[in-house]
Scaffold this motif. Structure first.
Motif, PDB file in Angstrom:
ATOM      1  N   MET A  94       0.826  -1.209   0.000  1.00  0.00           N
ATOM      2  CA  MET A  94       0.000   0.000   0.000  1.00  0.00           C
ATOM      3  C   MET A  94       0.859   1.257   0.000  1.00  0.00           C
ATOM      4  N   GLN A  95       2.055   1.168   0.568  1.00  0.00           N
ATOM      5  CA  GLN A  95       2.960   2.318   0.611  1.00  0.00           C
ATOM      6  C   GLN A  95       3.415   2.744  -0.783  1.00  0.00           C
ATOM      7  N   VAL A  96       3.339   1.809  -1.747  1.00  0.00           N
ATOM      8  CA  VAL A  96       3.676   2.158  -3.135  1.00  0.00           C
ATOM      9  C   VAL A  96       2.410   2.195  -3.991  1.00  0.00           C
ATOM     10  N   ASN A  97       1.291   2.524  -3.340  1.00  0.00           N
ATOM     11  CA  ASN A  97       0.005   2.806  -3.984  1.00  0.00           C
ATOM     12  C   ASN A  97      -0.712   1.606  -4.607  1.00  0.00           C
ATOM     13  N   VAL A  98      -0.394   0.391  -4.158  1.00  0.00           N
ATOM     14  CA  VAL A  98      -1.204  -0.758  -4.571  1.00  0.00           C
ATOM     15  C   VAL A  98      -2.506  -0.668  -3.786  1.00  0.00           C
ATOM     16  N   GLU A  99      -3.620  -0.814  -4.484  1.00  0.00           N
ATOM     17  CA  GLU A  99      -4.932  -0.729  -3.847  1.00  0.00           C
ATOM     18  C   GLU A  99      -5.429  -2.142  -3.541  1.00  0.00           C
ATOM     19  N   PHE A 100      -5.915  -2.339  -2.321  1.00  0.00           N
ATOM     20  CA  PHE A 100      -6.481  -3.621  -1.921  1.00  0.00           C
ATOM     21  C   PHE A 100      -7.975  -3.448  -1.734  1.00  0.00           C
ATOM     22  N   VAL A 101      -8.729  -4.400  -2.269  1.00  0.00           N
ATOM     23  CA  VAL A 101     -10.175  -4.309  -2.319  1.00  0.00           C
ATOM     24  C   VAL A 101     -10.785  -5.568  -1.704  1.00  0.00           C
ATOM     25  N   ALA A 102     -11.749  -5.368  -0.818  1.00  0.00           N
ATOM     26  CA  ALA A 102     -12.459  -6.481  -0.181  1.00  0.00           C
ATOM     27  C   ALA A 102     -13.864  -6.594  -0.744  1.00  0.00           C
ATOM     28  N   CYS A 103     -14.327  -7.813  -0.883  1.00  0.00           N
ATOM     29  CA  CYS A 103     -15.678  -8.095  -1.360  1.00  0.00           C
ATOM     30  C   CYS A 103     -16.668  -7.951  -0.213  1.00  0.00           C
ATOM     31  N   GLY A 104     -17.594  -7.011  -0.351  1.00  0.00           N
ATOM     32  CA  GLY A 104     -18.610  -6.792   0.666  1.00  0.00           C
ATOM     33  C   GLY A 104     -19.535  -7.987   0.846  1.00  0.00           C
ATOM     34  N   ASN A 105     -19.868  -8.676  -0.247  1.00  0.00           N
ATOM     35  CA  ASN A 105     -20.716  -9.867  -0.138  1.00  0.00           C
ATOM     36  C   ASN A 105     -20.040 -10.935   0.717  1.00  0.00           C
ATOM     37  N   THR A 106     -18.742 -11.148   0.489  1.00  0.00           N
ATOM     38  CA  THR A 106     -18.003 -12.133   1.281  1.00  0.00           C
ATOM     39  C   THR A 106     -17.948 -11.711   2.745  1.00  0.00           C
ATOM     40  N   MET A 107     -17.728 -10.426   2.974  1.00  0.00           N
ATOM     41  CA  MET A 107     -17.675  -9.929   4.354  1.00  0.00           C
ATOM     42  C   MET A 107     -18.993 -10.196   5.069  1.00  0.00           C
ATOM     43  N   ARG A 108     -20.101  -9.918   4.397  1.00  0.00           N
ATOM     44  CA  ARG A 108     -21.415 -10.174   4.993  1.00  0.00           C
ATOM     45  C   ARG A 108     -21.611 -11.662   5.277  1.00  0.00           C
ATOM     46  N   THR A 109     -21.286 -12.487   4.299  1.00  0.00           N
ATOM     47  CA  THR A 109     -21.461 -13.933   4.440  1.00  0.00           C
ATOM     48  C   THR A 109     -20.631 -14.492   5.596  1.00  0.00           C
ATOM     49  N   LYS A 110     -19.412 -13.989   5.751  1.00  0.00           N
ATOM     50  CA  LYS A 110     -18.501 -14.497   6.782  1.00  0.00           C
ATOM     51  C   LYS A 110     -18.574 -13.699   8.089  1.00  0.00           C
ATOM     52  N   GLY A 111     -19.413 -12.679   8.144  1.00  0.00           N
ATOM     53  CA  GLY A 111     -19.556 -11.889   9.360  1.00  0.00           C
ATOM     54  C   GLY A 111     -18.326 -11.065   9.709  1.00  0.00           C
ATOM     55  N   ILE A 112     -17.634 -10.573   8.676  1.00  0.00           N
ATOM     56  CA  ILE A 112     -16.415  -9.771   8.872  1.00  0.00           C
ATOM     57  C   ILE A 112     -16.802  -8.299   8.897  1.00  0.00           C
ATOM     58  N   LYS A 113     -16.321  -7.596   9.901  1.00  0.00           N
ATOM     59  CA  LYS A 113     -16.583  -6.158  10.048  1.00  0.00           C
ATOM     60  C   LYS A 113     -15.446  -5.360   9.407  1.00  0.00           C
ATOM     61  N   GLU A 114     -15.771  -4.142   8.984  1.00  0.00           N
ATOM     62  CA  GLU A 114     -14.794  -3.273   8.330  1.00  0.00           C
ATOM     63  C   GLU A 114     -13.551  -3.052   9.189  1.00  0.00           C
ATOM     64  N   ASP A 115     -13.716  -2.914  10.501  1.00  0.00           N
ATOM     65  CA  ASP A 115     -12.559  -2.645  11.369  1.00  0.00           C
ATOM     66  C   ASP A 115     -11.642  -3.856  11.542  1.00  0.00           C
ATOM     67  N   GLU A 116     -12.037  -5.001  11.013  1.00  0.00           N
ATOM     68  CA  GLU A 116     -11.177  -6.190  11.054  1.00  0.00           C
ATOM     69  C   GLU A 116     -10.202  -6.225   9.876  1.00  0.00           C
ATOM     70  N   LEU A 117     -10.443  -5.356   8.892  1.00  0.00           N
ATOM     71  CA  LEU A 117      -9.610  -5.334   7.689  1.00  0.00           C
ATOM     72  C   LEU A 117      -8.380  -4.457   7.882  1.00  0.00           C
ATOM     73  N   VAL A 118      -7.344  -4.758   7.125  1.00  0.00           N
ATOM     74  CA  VAL A 118      -6.145  -3.916   7.096  1.00  0.00           C
ATOM     75  C   VAL A 118      -6.583  -2.499   6.751  1.00  0.00           C
ATOM     76  N   ASP A 119      -6.074  -1.524   7.509  1.00  0.00           N
ATOM     77  CA  ASP A 119      -6.419  -0.123   7.260  1.00  0.00           C
ATOM     78  C   ASP A 119      -6.081   0.258   5.824  1.00  0.00           C
ATOM     79  N   GLY A 120      -6.989   0.977   5.202  1.00  0.00           N
ATOM     80  CA  GLY A 120      -6.776   1.420   3.828  1.00  0.00           C
ATOM     81  C   GLY A 120      -7.425   0.506   2.795  1.00  0.00           C
ATOM     82  N   THR A 121      -8.014  -0.591   3.244  1.00  0.00           N
ATOM     83  CA  THR A 121      -8.694  -1.503   2.323  1.00  0.00           C
ATOM     84  C   THR A 121      -9.996  -0.864   1.846  1.00  0.00           C
ATOM     85  N   GLU A 122     -10.236  -0.926   0.566  1.00  0.00           N
ATOM     86  CA  GLU A 122     -11.498  -0.446  -0.017  1.00  0.00           C
ATOM     87  C   GLU A 122     -12.490  -1.610  -0.024  1.00  0.00           C
TER      88      GLU A 122
END
Length: 144
Positions: A94-122
């Motif tokens: 991320m320090q060299v501007n690589v963007e990381f993206v999480a699937c919201g559908n997967t997060m919902r299905t697995k019960g993952i909250k936004e604050d559990e993700l690496v900071d800066g994840t879209e």
């Protein structure tokens, strides 16, 4: 004498050439646009995707590449803060501007909250749709 000839023949049979760039050549103005996906929870597969992405960045230079890495299905594990070794690699990229993206559908299905993700994840609605849309825009989909 035969050994000398054999060594000479072997040493000349391996020619290493430079990669010829397609036009326009990669630059800050015309960066290569690359999208990769992480869909497995397996450490080896996650690290393979990250290493492949890193090789692209090293070759072109991070200033000449726009890169998005989309995590969905079991691959969402790669974006969890609690996965410290993987999270450290992601943070460095991320320090060299690589963007990381999480699937919201997967997060919902697995019960993952936004604050559990690496900071800066879209977060996007659907990771697979994100892949389709980037490819439609002309991004190259790399499948290591």
């Amino acid at each position: 004498m035969i050994k000398y000839i054999l060594v000479l023949l072997l040493s000349t049979s391996f020619v290493i050439g430079d990669t010829e760039f397609a036009e326009p050549a990669p630059s800050i103005v015309e960066p290569r646009k690359v999208v990769l996906s992480i869909k497995s929870a397996d450490d080896e597969e996650i690290n393979h995707v990250l290493s492949s992405a890193n090789n692209v960045l090293k070759f072109y230079g991070p200033e000449n590449v726009n890169m998005r890495i989309v995590a969905y299905y079991h691959g969402i594990r790669a974006l969890l803060k609690k996965e410290k070794a993987i999270a450290a690699r992601i943070d460095a990229m991320m320090q060299v501007n690589v963007e990381f993206v999480a699937c919201g559908n997967t997060m919902r299905t697995k019960g993952i909250k936004e604050d559990e993700l690496v900071d800066g994840t879209e977060i996007v609605t659907a990771g697979i749709v994100e892949m389709i849309e980037r490819v439609k825009e002309g991004w190259v989909n790399i499948v290591p």
